[in-house]
Design an enzyme around this catalytic site. Structure first.
Site, PDB file in Angstrom:
ATOM      1  N   TYR A   1      66.975  61.116   0.878  1.00  0.00           N
ATOM      2  CA  TYR A   1      67.380  62.324   1.596  1.00  0.00           C
ATOM      3  C   TYR A   1      66.541  62.546   2.853  1.00  0.00           C
ATOM      4  O   TYR A   1      67.057  62.973   3.889  1.00  0.00           O
ATOM      5  CB  TYR A   1      67.282  63.561   0.699  1.00  0.00           C
ATOM      6  CG  TYR A   1      68.159  63.539  -0.525  1.00  0.00           C
ATOM      7  CD1 TYR A   1      69.338  62.797  -0.573  1.00  0.00           C
ATOM      8  CD2 TYR A   1      67.822  64.267  -1.645  1.00  0.00           C
ATOM      9  CE1 TYR A   1      70.146  62.785  -1.693  1.00  0.00           C
ATOM     10  CE2 TYR A   1      68.624  64.264  -2.775  1.00  0.00           C
ATOM     11  CZ  TYR A   1      69.784  63.518  -2.799  1.00  0.00           C
ATOM     12  OH  TYR A   1      70.582  63.515  -3.911  1.00  0.00           O
TER      13      TYR A   1
ATOM     14  N   HIS B   1      70.894  72.883  -5.059  1.00  0.00           N
ATOM     15  CA  HIS B   1      71.265  73.474  -3.779  1.00  0.00           C
ATOM     16  C   HIS B   1      70.059  74.086  -3.076  1.00  0.00           C
ATOM     17  O   HIS B   1      69.888  73.875  -1.871  1.00  0.00           O
ATOM     18  CB  HIS B   1      72.361  74.518  -3.953  1.00  0.00           C
ATOM     19  CG  HIS B   1      73.701  73.914  -4.253  1.00  0.00           C
ATOM     20  ND1 HIS B   1      74.834  74.671  -4.412  1.00  0.00           N
ATOM     21  CD2 HIS B   1      74.089  72.627  -4.439  1.00  0.00           C
ATOM     22  CE1 HIS B   1      75.860  73.881  -4.664  1.00  0.00           C
ATOM     23  NE2 HIS B   1      75.429  72.634  -4.700  1.00  0.00           N
TER      24      HIS B   1
ATOM     25  N   LYS C   1      79.461  75.741  -2.717  1.00  0.00           N
ATOM     26  CA  LYS C   1      79.303  76.910  -3.570  1.00  0.00           C
ATOM     27  C   LYS C   1      78.908  76.525  -4.994  1.00  0.00           C
ATOM     28  O   LYS C   1      79.328  75.464  -5.450  1.00  0.00           O
ATOM     29  CB  LYS C   1      80.560  77.791  -3.563  1.00  0.00           C
ATOM     30  CG  LYS C   1      81.822  77.073  -3.361  1.00  0.00           C
ATOM     31  CD  LYS C   1      82.988  77.994  -3.220  1.00  0.00           C
ATOM     32  CE  LYS C   1      84.216  77.264  -3.610  1.00  0.00           C
ATOM     33  NZ  LYS C   1      84.357  75.942  -3.047  1.00  0.00           N
TER      34      LYS C   1
END
Length: 150
Positions: A64, A85, A103
């Site tokens: 990442y 998240h 979401k």
């Protein structure tokens, strides 16, 4: 207008769905913003092979941080499982990237607030990736509420 270069963290189902949506969006002739998928990061190398069909996606990585260090990436779409998240949005924000978070934006209100405050401090845009917020009907609802009709 220059394309908006997108990086996706999390190449699973939602990451692939959004990659497909960006490609469909670019095919439209009457849009002023052209999202171009530039990079994807997923911990599973096998997942990354799905993105081979997208010529603009030149960076596929299991790191990442490597995606976030890419100066070609303007916006990061966080498509990892819900419990990641918060940390992944914060990583992207700390890297100075604008962020869309699948979401829910966080597991609870405190996580959502933490993400919002971090984005404000960093001077980047961050929101939950919920297209319905921009649906014209919501403008009507806002007007009805502002006028005290309800």
């Amino acid at each position: 207008m220059s394309p908006v270069k997108i990086g996706i963290i999390g190449g699973g189902l939602m990451g692939r769905e959004m990659a497909s949506a960006f490609a469909r969006w670019c095919a439209l002739t009457d849009v002023s913003v052209r999202p171009v998928l530039t990079a994807v990061a997923d911990l599973n190398p096998a997942t990354l092979s799905w993105f081979d069909c997208i010529p603009s996606c030149t960076q596929k990585t299991t790191d990442y941080h490597q995606l976030l260090a890419n100066p070609e990436v303007d916006v990061v779409y966080v498509a990892t499982p819900h419990n990641y998240h918060l940390p992944h949005a914060l990583l992207a924000i700390e890297a100075g990237k604008h962020v869309l978070v699948e979401k829910p934006v966080g597991l609870d209100a405190a996580e959502a607030v933490a993400i919002g405050e971090a984005a404000e401090r960093a001077g980047v845009f961050c929101m939950e990736a919920m297209w319905t917020l921009f649906h014209p009907k919501f403008d009507v609802v806002r007007q009805v509420l502002a006028e005290g009709v309800l």
